[in-house]
Motif scaffolding. Structure first.
Motif, PDB file in Angstrom:
ATOM      1  N   ASP A   1      86.246  78.491  62.154  1.00  0.00           N
ATOM      2  CA  ASP A   1      86.518  78.780  60.741  1.00  0.00           C
ATOM      3  C   ASP A   1      85.315  78.423  59.856  1.00  0.00           C
ATOM      4  N   GLY A   2      84.122  78.667  60.419  1.00  0.00           N
ATOM      5  CA  GLY A   2      82.887  78.481  59.633  1.00  0.00           C
ATOM      6  C   GLY A   2      82.453  77.029  59.494  1.00  0.00           C
ATOM      7  N   ALA A   3      83.062  76.131  60.221  1.00  0.00           N
ATOM      8  CA  ALA A   3      82.642  74.716  60.117  1.00  0.00           C
ATOM      9  C   ALA A   3      82.834  74.021  61.462  1.00  0.00           C
ATOM     10  N   PRO A   4      82.072  72.969  61.713  1.00  0.00           N
ATOM     11  CA  PRO A   4      82.264  72.261  62.966  1.00  0.00           C
ATOM     12  C   PRO A   4      83.587  71.479  62.967  1.00  0.00           C
ATOM     13  N   HIS A   5      84.294  71.568  64.045  1.00  0.00           N
ATOM     14  CA  HIS A   5      85.576  70.868  64.208  1.00  0.00           C
ATOM     15  C   HIS A   5      85.618  70.195  65.559  1.00  0.00           C
ATOM     16  N   VAL A   6      86.533  69.195  65.653  1.00  0.00           N
ATOM     17  CA  VAL A   6      86.883  68.650  66.970  1.00  0.00           C
ATOM     18  C   VAL A   6      88.328  69.071  67.217  1.00  0.00           C
ATOM     19  N   PHE A   7      88.611  69.551  68.423  1.00  0.00           N
ATOM     20  CA  PHE A   7      89.998  69.941  68.726  1.00  0.00           C
ATOM     21  C   PHE A   7      90.657  68.898  69.586  1.00  0.00           C
ATOM     22  N   LEU A   8      91.949  68.636  69.296  1.00  0.00           N
ATOM     23  CA  LEU A   8      92.751  67.786  70.160  1.00  0.00           C
ATOM     24  C   LEU A   8      93.648  68.727  70.973  1.00  0.00           C
TER      25      LEU A   8
ATOM     26  N   LEU B   1      85.852  67.058  60.011  1.00  0.00           N
ATOM     27  CA  LEU B   1      85.001  65.877  60.270  1.00  0.00           C
ATOM     28  C   LEU B   1      84.726  65.006  59.032  1.00  0.00           C
ATOM     29  N   GLN B   2      85.451  65.316  57.918  1.00  0.00           N
ATOM     30  CA  GLN B   2      85.143  64.615  56.658  1.00  0.00           C
ATOM     31  C   GLN B   2      85.133  63.079  56.809  1.00  0.00           C
ATOM     32  N   TYR B   3      86.208  62.574  57.451  1.00  0.00           N
ATOM     33  CA  TYR B   3      86.311  61.111  57.513  1.00  0.00           C
ATOM     34  C   TYR B   3      85.134  60.520  58.292  1.00  0.00           C
ATOM     35  N   LEU B   4      84.817  61.200  59.415  1.00  0.00           N
ATOM     36  CA  LEU B   4      83.708  60.676  60.239  1.00  0.00           C
ATOM     37  C   LEU B   4      82.392  60.731  59.460  1.00  0.00           C
ATOM     38  N   ILE B   5      82.243  61.852  58.693  1.00  0.00           N
ATOM     39  CA  ILE B   5      81.005  61.987  57.903  1.00  0.00           C
ATOM     40  C   ILE B   5      80.957  60.904  56.816  1.00  0.00           C
ATOM     41  N   ALA B   6      82.132  60.695  56.178  1.00  0.00           N
ATOM     42  CA  ALA B   6      82.184  59.670  55.118  1.00  0.00           C
ATOM     43  C   ALA B   6      81.873  58.292  55.699  1.00  0.00           C
ATOM     44  N   LEU B   7      82.434  58.069  56.887  1.00  0.00           N
ATOM     45  CA  LEU B   7      82.196  56.788  57.549  1.00  0.00           C
ATOM     46  C   LEU B   7      80.694  56.593  57.813  1.00  0.00           C
TER      47      LEU B   7
ATOM     48  N   GLN C   1      80.783  63.566  72.724  1.00  0.00           N
ATOM     49  CA  GLN C   1      80.567  63.135  74.094  1.00  0.00           C
ATOM     50  C   GLN C   1      79.501  63.952  74.824  1.00  0.00           C
ATOM     51  N   ASN C   2      79.062  65.096  74.188  1.00  0.00           N
ATOM     52  CA  ASN C   2      77.999  65.911  74.798  1.00  0.00           C
ATOM     53  C   ASN C   2      76.642  65.709  74.123  1.00  0.00           C
ATOM     54  N   GLY C   3      76.575  64.773  73.176  1.00  0.00           N
ATOM     55  CA  GLY C   3      75.303  64.508  72.491  1.00  0.00           C
ATOM     56  C   GLY C   3      75.079  65.437  71.313  1.00  0.00           C
ATOM     57  N   ILE C   4      76.159  66.121  70.842  1.00  0.00           N
ATOM     58  CA  ILE C   4      76.024  67.017  69.690  1.00  0.00           C
ATOM     59  C   ILE C   4      76.333  66.221  68.424  1.00  0.00           C
ATOM     60  N   VAL C   5      75.500  66.434  67.392  1.00  0.00           N
ATOM     61  CA  VAL C   5      75.635  65.636  66.167  1.00  0.00           C
ATOM     62  C   VAL C   5      76.954  65.922  65.460  1.00  0.00           C
ATOM     63  N   ILE C   6      77.727  64.845  65.193  1.00  0.00           N
ATOM     64  CA  ILE C   6      78.945  64.962  64.380  1.00  0.00           C
ATOM     65  C   ILE C   6      78.607  64.621  62.931  1.00  0.00           C
ATOM     66  N   ALA C   7      77.926  63.503  62.761  1.00  0.00           N
ATOM     67  CA  ALA C   7      77.587  63.070  61.404  1.00  0.00           C
ATOM     68  C   ALA C   7      76.187  62.476  61.394  1.00  0.00           C
TER      69      ALA C   7
ATOM     70  N   SER D   1      75.502  71.600  63.945  1.00  0.00           N
ATOM     71  CA  SER D   1      75.845  70.852  65.158  1.00  0.00           C
ATOM     72  C   SER D   1      74.626  70.693  66.075  1.00  0.00           C
ATOM     73  N   LYS D   2      73.681  69.980  65.549  1.00  0.00           N
ATOM     74  CA  LYS D   2      72.395  69.774  66.249  1.00  0.00           C
ATOM     75  C   LYS D   2      72.618  69.097  67.607  1.00  0.00           C
ATOM     76  N   ASP D   3      71.920  69.616  68.601  1.00  0.00           N
ATOM     77  CA  ASP D   3      72.031  69.029  69.942  1.00  0.00           C
ATOM     78  C   ASP D   3      71.016  67.882  70.063  1.00  0.00           C
ATOM     79  N   ALA D   4      71.517  66.657  70.163  1.00  0.00           N
ATOM     80  CA  ALA D   4      70.615  65.497  70.252  1.00  0.00           C
ATOM     81  C   ALA D   4      70.628  64.890  71.654  1.00  0.00           C
ATOM     82  N   SER D   5      71.186  65.657  72.584  1.00  0.00           N
ATOM     83  CA  SER D   5      71.386  65.076  73.915  1.00  0.00           C
ATOM     84  C   SER D   5      70.079  64.799  74.653  1.00  0.00           C
ATOM     85  N   LYS D   6      68.971  65.349  74.121  1.00  0.00           N
ATOM     86  CA  LYS D   6      67.686  65.119  74.805  1.00  0.00           C
ATOM     87  C   LYS D   6      67.143  63.705  74.548  1.00  0.00           C
ATOM     88  N   LEU D   7      67.622  63.126  73.435  1.00  0.00           N
ATOM     89  CA  LEU D   7      67.128  61.775  73.103  1.00  0.00           C
ATOM     90  C   LEU D   7      67.603  60.761  74.147  1.00  0.00           C
TER      91      LEU D   7
END
Ligand code: ADP
Length: 615
Positions: A168-175, A191-197, A214-220, A230-236
């Motif tokens: 829906d045009g934005a990054p989400h986490v699904f349960l 992801l608002q709460y996580l970003i605010a945190l 858990q895959n090294g993709i940026v949440i916040a 959703s930048k991939d930071a898994s190389k770091l």
């Protein structure tokens, strides 16, 4: 006797160090100053060096602890949040499945869940509850659904948190959770709460927090683009450590920040997300430098203070000693009134002060002693003067009747006398002559003592003066069978020929008098006074007579000294001839020296300054 303080001349030791015959002399001022500086500045510099090194280490140790604590706190909060979200999700499923009719829409809202949906195995929606803020709920595309189903199948009895998914045009986490009969429940978590945190964590200039899935993709992340795409930071490397479930502190190079970073990192137990709290190392270095600068300022101020204190202390010790040295020099130069300046400073070194005080007491004692001696000396001089005056008057008074007596003896001698009478007259004349001679000597000696004046300078030839002495003493020498010879220069000189002649007559007279066999020789030497020295004439009278005992030689020039020997007893004399000659030589700024050996002979040398006369 006053000691001359020539070895230590305060004014000479200007730079604190000078070489002398005995080694190096160093000023006490510099020793004290240098010792104090070395003893206090060196440790300070060492302390500063240690602080320089340890400041950065301390900053790093502090960052290690601090960053890790923040990461752990953040992770704990996220863990609780994930558990709460999972509980709401599971409660929603139970409500939908059991038709409990629980009103959960607001609860979904407050946990950032957009909706909870239950689908059958054909992706047909069976039940759904939406958050109050969700008006429409777009269906996830089939490939996303396929992905969710496969994730749910991996652990059928558990609520699974997916990785970041664009929806829906934005990054989400699904349960997601598998239900019975091939049904699948899933929910979209914004992801608002996580970003605010994440946003609450800001420290230093660029210190921040980053949350990855858990895959090294940026949440916040502070960079909004990284979040949105959703930048991939898994190389770091540090992200890889979090994905492996590790906790700790790491340093790494961050290409986007172009900086070395230090970061505390950990993971969220419920979801496997990673939480890291990085900060550029340069901020730590800058803070360490700041501490260093403060330490440097403190050290510099302290060194300046130490230098001033050391110099003050060095002077406090050295000045009184220098004052004593200066006073000693003044006293040595004859100023007995000099005293050590005690100064009026309120702080003084006890020992140095005592030294000055005692020195002044010694000087006072010395001065009163000197005054007493001066009084005694004046009295002695006065006594001497009275004695000489008496001698002079007496000699003069006796001389006049003596001349009368001699005239009468001459008159009687010229008359008719018997042989015996003539002999007696001759003896009388001889005695009278000796008496007049003695009186003349005494008179001259007294005059020399009190009215010492140099004679007149005129041209003369030493050879002529020597010849005069030979002429006078040749008859006596011949009578004794002595050879009387000369080898004297006939160089024309400037000097006082009258005095030189008198000395020469005296020396030659003595030589002939005290020699029974052999010879008497008069010689001269003209010493060249080149290199600024004056010319000197040395006239020596050498005889082969009785000589003079070693013990008596130093006294021979004192007045009324006669060597008590058989020969001298047979010779007349007053014991004044050499004393007069020696004083006459001193009048001409010269001297008479003697070398003699008993029974071998003597050599008297007259050494006087002369000028070579122009012919
Ligand atoms: P005096 O009138 O007795 O000669 P001087 O002062 O001339 O007095 O000499 C002092 C004494 O020094 C003499 O009495 C003599 O004992 C000793 N003396 C002087 N000249 C000689 C000499 N050439 N040889 C030995 N003794 C000498």
């Amino acid at each position: 006797m006053l000691v001359h303080v020539k070895d230590i001349q305060p004014a000479d030791v200007k730079i604190g160090l000078r070489q002398t015959r005995l080694g190096f002399q160093i000023r006490i001022r510099w020793i004290v100053f240098a010792s104090l500086i070395l003893a206090s500045v060196m440790p300070l510099i060492g302390l500063y060096k240690w602080m320089e090194v340890s400041a950065l280490q301390k900053e790093i140790a502090y960052a290690d602890e601090n960053h890790l604590t923040i990461a752990k706190n953040l992770s704990a909060t996220m863990d609780r949040y994930a558990n709460d979200v999972a509980s709401i999700f599971e409660l929603s499923i139970r409500s939908l499945e059991g038709s409990y009719g629980l009103e959960l829409r607001e609860a979904l809202d407050s946990f950032d869940l957009s909706f909870v949906t239950v689908m059958d195995e054909n992706d047909y929606v069976l039940n759904e509850v939406r958050a109050t803020s969700t008006t429409t709920s777009p269906r996830p595309p089939p490939e996303l659904m396929a992905g969710l189903r496969s994730q749910a199948a991996a652990d059928p009895d558990k609520t699974i948190f997916s990785g970041i998914l664009q929806f829906d045009g934005a990054p989400h986490v699904f349960l997601v959770r598998n239900l019975s009969d091939g049904k699948l429940a899933f929910a979209a978590l914004k992801l608002q709460y996580l970003i605010a945190l994440q946003n609450t964590i800001k420290f230093g200039e660029l210190g921040h927090a980053m949350i990855v899935d858990q895959n090294g993709i940026v949440i916040a992340h502070p960079n909004p683009e990284w979040q949105a795409t959703s930048k991939d930071a898994s190389k770091l490397s540090v992200v890889q450590q979090m994905m492996a479930g590790e906790t700790g502190v790491a340093t790494f190079y961050s290409p986007p920040m172009q900086a070395d970073m230090i970061s505390g990192f950990t993971f969220v137990a419920r979801t496997g997300w990673g939480v890291m709290v990085p900060q550029p190392m340069r901020e730590l270095i800058a803070r360490a430098k700041e501490s260093e600068h403060i330490a440097a300022i403190i050290v510099i101020v302290e060194i300046a203070f130490i230098i001033l204190m050391s110099w003050w202390l060095a002077n406090l010790i050295a000045t009184p000693i220098m004052n004593v040295a200066k006073t000693a020099k003044e006293v040595s130069a004859g100023n007995l009134d000099a005293r050590v300046a005690m100064g009026s400073a309120s702080i003084k070194i006890y020992e140095a002060d005592l030294l000055g005080q005692n020195f002044n007491w010694v000087l006072s004692d010395l001065q009163s002693e000197q005054n007493r001696l001066n009084v005694a000396l004046n009295a002695a001089h006065e006594g001497e003067r009275v004695k000489s005056q008496f001698l002079s008057v007496m000699s003069h008074e006796i001389r006049t009747p003596m001349h009368g007596l001699m005239g009468i003896l001459e008159l009687v001698e010229n008359g008719t006398l018997e042989d015996g009478q003539r002999n007696l007259i001759t003896i009388g004349q001889k005695a009278a002559n000796n008496m007049v001679c003695l009186l003349d000597n005494v008179l001259q000696f007294v005059r020399l003592e009190f009215n010492a004046q140099s004679g007149k300078v005129s041209k003369f030839k030493p050879s002529e003066l020597a010849q005069g002495a030979v002429d006078l003493f040749q008859p006596l020498a011949m009578q004794k069978g002595l050879s009387l010879t000369t080898s004297v220069s006939d160089q024309l000189l400037l000097g006082d020929p009258q005095i030189i002649s008198q000395i020469l007559l005296n020396l030659v007279g003595n030589a002939v008098k005290f020699t029974e066999e052999g010879q008497v020789h008069i010689a001269s030497e003209l010493r060249d006074g080149s290199n600024g020295k004056e010319n000197r004439l040395v006239l020596s009278v050498t005889d082969s007579g009785i000589g003079i005992d070693k013990d008596l030689q130093p006294k021979i020039f004192d007045e009324f000294i006669q060597v008590d020997s058989e020969l001298s007893r047979t010779n007349e004399g007053t014991g004044l001839g050499l004393a007069i000659s020696s004083r006459l030589a001193q009048l001409m700024k010269g001297e008479i020296t003697l070398t003699s050996e008993p029974y071998k002979g003597s050599c008297f040398q007259l050494n006087i300054p002369v000028t070579v006369a122009e012919v």
